[in-house]
Motif scaffolding. Sequence first.
Motif, PDB file in Angstrom:
ATOM      1  N   ALA A  93       0.859  -1.323   0.098  1.00 38.49           N
ATOM      2  CA  ALA A  93      -0.128   0.117   0.105  1.00 38.49           C
ATOM      3  C   ALA A  93       0.795   1.384  -0.049  1.00 38.49           C
ATOM      4  O   ALA A  93       0.497   2.310  -0.663  1.00 38.49           O
ATOM      5  CB  ALA A  93      -0.965  -0.129   1.047  1.00 38.49           C
ATOM      6  N   ARG A  94       1.956   1.302   0.783  1.00 40.44           N
ATOM      7  CA  ARG A  94       2.782   2.406   0.880  1.00 40.44           C
ATOM      8  C   ARG A  94       3.613   2.711  -0.589  1.00 40.44           C
ATOM      9  O   ARG A  94       3.563   4.032  -1.091  1.00 40.44           O
ATOM     10  CB  ARG A  94       3.865   2.315   1.912  1.00 40.44           C
ATOM     11  N   MET A  95       4.040   1.406  -1.310  1.00 39.17           N
ATOM     12  CA  MET A  95       4.492   1.910  -2.364  1.00 39.17           C
ATOM     13  C   MET A  95       3.523   2.307  -3.314  1.00 39.17           C
ATOM     14  O   MET A  95       3.764   3.272  -4.351  1.00 39.17           O
ATOM     15  CB  MET A  95       5.120   0.568  -3.154  1.00 39.17           C
ATOM     16  N   ALA A 103      -1.740   2.338   8.249  1.00 40.85           N
ATOM     17  CA  ALA A 103      -2.057   2.347   6.798  1.00 40.85           C
ATOM     18  C   ALA A 103      -2.200   3.630   6.293  1.00 40.85           C
ATOM     19  O   ALA A 103      -1.766   4.288   5.426  1.00 40.85           O
ATOM     20  CB  ALA A 103      -3.361   1.484   6.589  1.00 40.85           C
ATOM     21  N   MET A 104      -2.976   4.829   7.153  1.00 36.28           N
ATOM     22  CA  MET A 104      -3.577   5.868   6.935  1.00 36.28           C
ATOM     23  C   MET A 104      -2.424   7.006   6.624  1.00 36.28           C
ATOM     24  O   MET A 104      -2.187   7.718   6.102  1.00 36.28           O
ATOM     25  CB  MET A 104      -4.767   6.375   7.568  1.00 36.28           C
ATOM     26  N   ILE A 140       2.628  16.818   5.486  1.00 43.55           N
ATOM     27  CA  ILE A 140       3.715  15.880   5.659  1.00 43.55           C
ATOM     28  C   ILE A 140       2.930  14.672   5.850  1.00 43.55           C
ATOM     29  O   ILE A 140       3.607  13.571   5.252  1.00 43.55           O
ATOM     30  CB  ILE A 140       4.381  16.107   7.015  1.00 43.55           C
ATOM     31  N   ALA A 141       1.789  14.362   6.380  1.00 42.70           N
ATOM     32  CA  ALA A 141       1.100  13.168   6.477  1.00 42.70           C
ATOM     33  C   ALA A 141       0.538  12.796   5.075  1.00 42.70           C
ATOM     34  O   ALA A 141       0.336  11.450   4.920  1.00 42.70           O
ATOM     35  CB  ALA A 141      -0.429  13.487   7.414  1.00 42.70           C
ATOM     36  N   ASP A 142       0.318  13.679   4.241  1.00 41.43           N
ATOM     37  CA  ASP A 142       0.271  13.359   2.940  1.00 41.43           C
ATOM     38  C   ASP A 142       1.151  12.961   2.002  1.00 41.43           C
ATOM     39  O   ASP A 142       1.350  12.435   0.916  1.00 41.43           O
ATOM     40  CB  ASP A 142      -0.519  14.463   2.029  1.00 41.43           C
ATOM     41  N   GLY A 143       2.569  12.856   2.631  1.00 38.01           N
ATOM     42  CA  GLY A 143       3.714  12.176   1.879  1.00 38.01           C
ATOM     43  C   GLY A 143       4.375  13.461   1.138  1.00 38.01           C
ATOM     44  O   GLY A 143       5.312  12.893   0.413  1.00 38.01           O
ATOM     45  N   LEU A 144       4.188  14.475   1.362  1.00 41.90           N
ATOM     46  CA  LEU A 144       4.773  15.581   0.581  1.00 41.90           C
ATOM     47  C   LEU A 144       6.060  16.089   1.188  1.00 41.90           C
ATOM     48  O   LEU A 144       6.446  16.063   2.472  1.00 41.90           O
ATOM     49  CB  LEU A 144       3.937  16.719   0.565  1.00 41.90           C
TER      50      LEU A 144
END
Length: 236
Positions: free
Chosen positions: A76-78, A102-103, A170-174
């Motif tokens: 899921a992370r990938m 997961a989230m 940051i939580a959105d992965g930016l």
Amino acid sequence: MPPNTNRGAATGAAGVALIDGVPLVREGLAAIVHRTPGLRWIGAAENPAVGMRLCERLRPDVVVVDAGLDPRGQLARMLSASHGVVLMVDDAHLSSQYVASAMTGGVRGVIRRAAQPGHLVQAIQAVYAGGRYLDATLAADLGASVVRPRRPVNLRQPLSQREHEVLRLIADGLENQTIANLLFVSVETIRTHVKNILRKLASRDRTHAVAMAYRSGVLTVEDDAMARSRAPERST
């Protein structure tokens, strides 16, 4: 199941793929997608390796993943780096720790594996629209710990509005540069905000800060969904 080859006829529809080891589930979701306006079927894979190849080749907008094939959330992370991910969770993975992990790892939707078809469609649509989806029944079973903890943390130094906004991104992965561009500030300003966030949340790194924020109630899934309906403010 072969991928949908008539992609041009469904311009503007959300492309949906599935990674699931059960043939009946693969056939069932394909039928649901085919009959739902605004969705188009991309294809399905029976294991993570084939699923990764399918996603790299056909680039679906939303990928539905069986948690049983991804017990540690690595797949899921990938996938979440370039696709919207909806995770179907069975009873074996029904825990607040797994769902929160997961989230925070990039998954946009979490739904029970036994959910009604209409709820799965809602999850796919929400994720495609840039929002988040957490199965209401799942949230209730977890005591709403992922969505709204009963006793939010009391920080000695609460996050400022801007720090909270940076933490959400940051939580959105930016990364810092992307956040700086979105907020119309310098990357050095963002680095300063990140340092303050880590200090105030007593976190060792960005990932730990996000996990602590969700665990303590500084960030919630509901707040994230509402935030996506608003553009970032220009003020600093």
